[in-house]
Design a protein around this motif. Structure first.
Motif, short mmCIF file in Angstrom:
data_model
loop_
_atom_site.label_atom_id
_atom_site.label_comp_id
_atom_site.label_asym_id
_atom_site.label_seq_id
_atom_site.Cartn_x
_atom_site.Cartn_y
_atom_site.Cartn_z
N THR A 267 -56.95 -53.86 -37.97
CA THR A 267 -56.89 -53.89 -36.41
C THR A 267 -55.28 -53.62 -35.73
O THR A 267 -54.49 -54.19 -36.32
CB THR A 267 -57.19 -55.25 -36.08
N PRO A 268 -55.28 -52.56 -34.78
CA PRO A 268 -54.15 -52.50 -34.22
C PRO A 268 -53.21 -53.68 -33.56
O PRO A 268 -53.89 -54.57 -33.02
CB PRO A 268 -54.36 -51.35 -33.11
N ASP A 269 -51.96 -53.74 -33.63
CA ASP A 269 -51.29 -54.97 -33.07
C ASP A 269 -51.74 -54.99 -31.73
O ASP A 269 -51.82 -56.21 -31.14
CB ASP A 269 -49.89 -54.38 -33.23
N LEU A 272 -55.02 -57.02 -31.44
CA LEU A 272 -55.02 -58.09 -32.41
C LEU A 272 -55.48 -59.47 -31.70
O LEU A 272 -56.35 -60.12 -31.89
CB LEU A 272 -54.13 -58.09 -33.27
N TRP A 284 -54.58 -68.81 -32.32
CA TRP A 284 -53.37 -67.79 -32.23
C TRP A 284 -52.20 -68.42 -32.63
O TRP A 284 -51.36 -67.94 -33.75
CB TRP A 284 -53.35 -66.98 -30.78
N ASN A 290 -46.54 -63.25 -39.63
CA ASN A 290 -46.44 -61.98 -39.95
C ASN A 290 -47.78 -61.15 -39.39
O ASN A 290 -48.79 -61.72 -39.72
CB ASN A 290 -46.57 -61.85 -41.51
N PRO A 291 -47.62 -59.94 -38.85
CA PRO A 291 -48.80 -59.21 -38.32
C PRO A 291 -49.98 -58.92 -39.18
O PRO A 291 -51.05 -58.96 -39.10
CB PRO A 291 -48.23 -57.95 -37.36
N ARG A 292 -49.46 -58.63 -40.40
CA ARG A 292 -50.34 -58.22 -41.51
C ARG A 292 -51.11 -59.32 -42.01
O ARG A 292 -52.46 -59.22 -42.16
CB ARG A 292 -49.26 -57.59 -42.62
N ARG A 294 -51.94 -61.97 -40.15
CA ARG A 294 -52.87 -62.22 -39.01
C ARG A 294 -54.07 -61.32 -39.02
O ARG A 294 -55.28 -61.72 -38.66
CB ARG A 294 -52.26 -62.09 -37.78
N GLN A 295 -53.88 -59.95 -39.42
CA GLN A 295 -55.07 -58.99 -39.65
C GLN A 295 -55.93 -59.39 -40.77
O GLN A 295 -57.11 -59.63 -40.59
CB GLN A 295 -54.52 -57.72 -39.86
#
Length: 409
Positions: A267-269, A272, A284, A290-292, A294-295
């Motif tokens: 999913t694109p940042d 997200l 949230w 880390n965004p990864r 979170r994905q």
């Protein structure tokens, strides 16, 4: 008995989450006709929450799930979900946002689609608790309208009001035909609210006109007008355009766990946050930084909703295995039977027939661009030929990082 004079209090978190607009909305009012929170607190019965879905296709994606999830939130708060299957209105199709008249469906097509819809949304809604769900088909009342009643409905709106609807004005200005039966659609959807005595109608932000028509018709027929609760339109996995099967940027509710997980973990940042808000109940602020990660948390949660936690965990492990290049060891890869394929077969046709690309021309492009792998080995020649199924059995065919099938006989 509820206290009708008590202050309504703040909007509940479950009601506010992911909601774009509630109308009418006068948060300081104790009047249950212009403040939804006041109606929730003052009404001495469960509210009737309407959501209409027109089964114009066989598949539902995550974008369709957003109002259904809100309907479940109302159920969990003690209210009655009224799910209207638009088996009558689907024969016309909602003209909202359409640049041309929609193809009319047969009753048989509509019934088939309705059955698949209900099957796909069963993991979301509470179908079991008595009094929490009514499934209604609007043919029950719309098919009974005679010409006199239809004329009465038509007198409640002017042509000018109808041309103010999104899409109609553009089509009229461009000289594109608008057929009279399309004008009936908002009136029929609005009459659904009268038929079920809705207190609240849910819909996407593109449904405000239709929901407002329902309010007008309820007032005309002597009912207390419903509230409209609008929800965002979900962007697709490309992060740019509205989620759509035709654009290929969708996650289908009926997809297997690995396919769902593989799409969502990329999913694109930029979207997200909205995916977490609209598709889960995750907090949230409590997700990893880390965004990864979170994905991955998003993907794991969504897959678990539709397939259960064990399947979601298995999909996560299978996706990791595939990324590491050991595709042949991933047990959760969906299977594709080659029984209907005539051998020898060229690689572009195999990729297309396996459903990994929408068309043969797209399969050729993906092969030429180096996006196709067979058991971790890149395929680049669209015309590479495989003589027999035995050459392929047990191998994993992959397009990009999200689409996989295991080839079986």
């Amino acid at each position: 008995m509820a206290d009708h004079d008590a202050p309504p209090g703040p909007t509940p978190a479950w009601l506010d989450r992911g909601t774009s607009e509630i109308f009418p909305h006068n948060p300081g009012s104790t009047d249950g006709t212009d403040n939804l929170v006041a109606r929730i607190h003052s009404c001495d019965r469960p509210l009737r929450i309407k959501l209409g879905i027109d089964p114009t296709g066989a598949d539902i994606h995550l974008g369709h799930s957003i109002p259904i999830r809100k309907l479940r939130a109302f159920q969990d708060a003690g209210h009655t979900a009224v799910l209207i299957i638009g088996d009558f209105t689907a024969r016309i199709g909602d003209p909202t946002g359409k640049s041309d008249v929609r193809q009319q469906l047969t009753p048989e097509q509509v019934q088939h689609n309705a059955e698949t819809y209900l099957q796909q949304i069963r993991p979301i809604l509470d179908f079991d608790t008595p009094g929490r769900l009514e499934v209604r088909y609007n043919s029950q009342w719309l098919s009974q309208l005679d010409l006199g009643k239809t004329l009465e409905l038509l007198t409640t709106m002017t042509v000018g009001q109808m041309l103010a609807k999104e899409g109609f004005a553009e089509r009229y200005g461009q000289g594109s035909p608008i057929y009279l039966h399309e004008f009936l659609y908002p009136l029929m959807q609005g009459y659904d609210s009268v038929a079920v005595a809705a207190d609240v109608e849910l819909g996407g932000t593109d449904q405000k006109f239709n929901i407002a028509v329902g309010r007008d018709l309820q007032r005309y027929f002597g009912q207390t007008p419903q509230f409209g609760l609008l929800l965002p339109i979900l962007l697709g996995t490309d992060g740019v355009q509205k989620m759509s099967k035709s654009l290929g940027n969708y996650v289908g509710l009926g997809e297997d766990p690995l396919t769902m997980y593989s799409k969502l973990e990329k999913t694109p940042d930029g979207v997200l946050g909205s995916y977490v808000e609209l598709l889960t109940v995750l907090d949230w602020d409590q997700l990893p930084e880390n965004p990864r990660d979170r994905q991955k948390a998003l993907a794991l949660d969504v897959v678990a909703q539709y397939h259960g936690s064990p399947a979601a965990q298995g999909a996560q492990q299978a996706a990791l295995t595939l990324v590491q290049g050991a595709a042949g060891q991933a047990e959760a890869v969906p299977e594709f039977s080659m029984a209907a394929i005539a051998f020898p077969v060229k690689s572009f046709y195999l990729v297309s027939a396996a459903g990994l690309c929408g068309t043969s021309s797209e399969a050729r492009r993906q092969l030429q661009n180096g996006a196709v792998k067979l058991d971790g080995q890149r395929l680049s020649d669209p015309n590479q030929t495989f003589a027999t199924p035995a050459d392929l059995v047990g191998q994993v065919l992959q397009v990009g990082k999200k689409k996989f099938v295991r080839l079986v006989e």
